[in-house]
Design a protein around this motif. Structure first.
Motif, mmCIF file in Angstrom:
data_model
loop_
_atom_site.group_PDB
_atom_site.id
_atom_site.type_symbol
_atom_site.label_atom_id
_atom_site.label_comp_id
_atom_site.label_asym_id
_atom_site.label_seq_id
_atom_site.Cartn_x
_atom_site.Cartn_y
_atom_site.Cartn_z
ATOM 1 N N ALA A 51 125.225 87.333 -21.172
ATOM 2 C CA ALA A 51 126.311 87.840 -22.010
ATOM 3 C C ALA A 51 125.701 88.835 -22.999
ATOM 4 C CB ALA A 51 127.007 86.697 -22.736
ATOM 5 N N THR A 54 129.766 90.814 -25.895
ATOM 6 C CA THR A 54 130.863 89.846 -25.805
ATOM 7 C C THR A 54 132.246 90.491 -25.899
ATOM 8 O OG1 THR A 54 130.701 89.364 -28.171
ATOM 9 C CG2 THR A 54 129.451 87.949 -26.662
ATOM 10 N N PHE A 59 131.039 91.265 -19.989
ATOM 11 C CA PHE A 59 130.024 90.876 -20.973
ATOM 12 C C PHE A 59 128.857 91.859 -21.016
ATOM 13 C CE2 PHE A 59 132.101 86.824 -19.958
ATOM 14 C CZ PHE A 59 132.468 86.424 -21.220
ATOM 15 N N GLN A 92 129.811 81.591 -22.748
ATOM 16 C CA GLN A 92 130.516 82.520 -23.641
ATOM 17 C C GLN A 92 132.024 82.419 -23.441
ATOM 18 O OE1 GLN A 92 128.921 84.442 -26.105
ATOM 19 N NE2 GLN A 92 131.051 84.512 -26.791
ATOM 20 N N ASP A 96 134.671 81.595 -26.284
ATOM 21 C CA ASP A 96 135.751 82.536 -26.597
ATOM 22 C C ASP A 96 137.133 81.903 -26.452
ATOM 23 O OD1 ASP A 96 133.785 84.410 -26.992
ATOM 24 O OD2 ASP A 96 134.211 85.557 -25.169
#
Length: 163
Positions: A51, A54, A59, A92, A96
């Motif tokens: 990642a 972001t 990514f 990630q 998120d």
């Protein structure tokens, strides 16, 4: 051209690179750029996707093209099969999306899919699943390998795609 031979290659540039695996078990992280990666020399190679950015749908990874990817699609990981490491990307996504989301074999299909044209396979990432902010985006072309989302489940359950 970066060459790996039973070692780790971490392409730190954001431009497209040509990377070639060696005869050993290589770990290759293409990172940014639309990289061309050849892992046809043997060994059980691991492609790592990090990642990097972001805010980007992939990514910060480009759309990489890989030749020489080996899988027998039987749900068991064999010694010479190659692997795809999505650990950083899935972690990630879980962060998120929030809400205690845990992505596993039962719901990975909401975030990862596969299509093919009869000759090659494209893996696609949808970083928010059905969230609507992002759509399914190409991130990996596997040349000379044909599978669909059914076979994708074999790769996940065998550990060939792990996260």
């Amino acid at each position: 051209v970066d060459t790996a031979g039973g070692q780790t290659v971490n392409d730190i540039g954001l431009a497209a690179s040509r990377i070639r695996g060696g005869v050993g078990d290589d770990t290759i992280a293409g990172n940014g750029g639309n990289d061309t990666i050849n892992i046809s020399q043997g060994g059980s190679d691991t492609l790592v996707f990090n990642a990097i950015n972001t805010a980007d749908a992939r990514f910060g990874n480009g759309t990489d093209t890989v030749t020489g990817f080996i899988s027998n699609f039987d749900g068991a990981l064999d010694a010479n099969e190659d692997k795809i490491d999505l650990t950083a990307l899935i972690a990630q996504i879980e962060t998120d999306v929030g809400g205690g989301l845990v992505i596993d074999a039962d719901n990975i299909g909401n975030y990862l899919s596969a299509t093919n044209d009869g000759v090659n396979t494209t893996l696609k990432l949808d970083r928010d699943g059905a969230g609507g902010a992002y759509s399914s985006t190409d991130f990996l072309h596997l040349q000379g390998v044909v599978f669909d989302s059914t076979h994708l489940n074999y790769l996940v359950t065998s550990g060939q795609i792990f996260f």
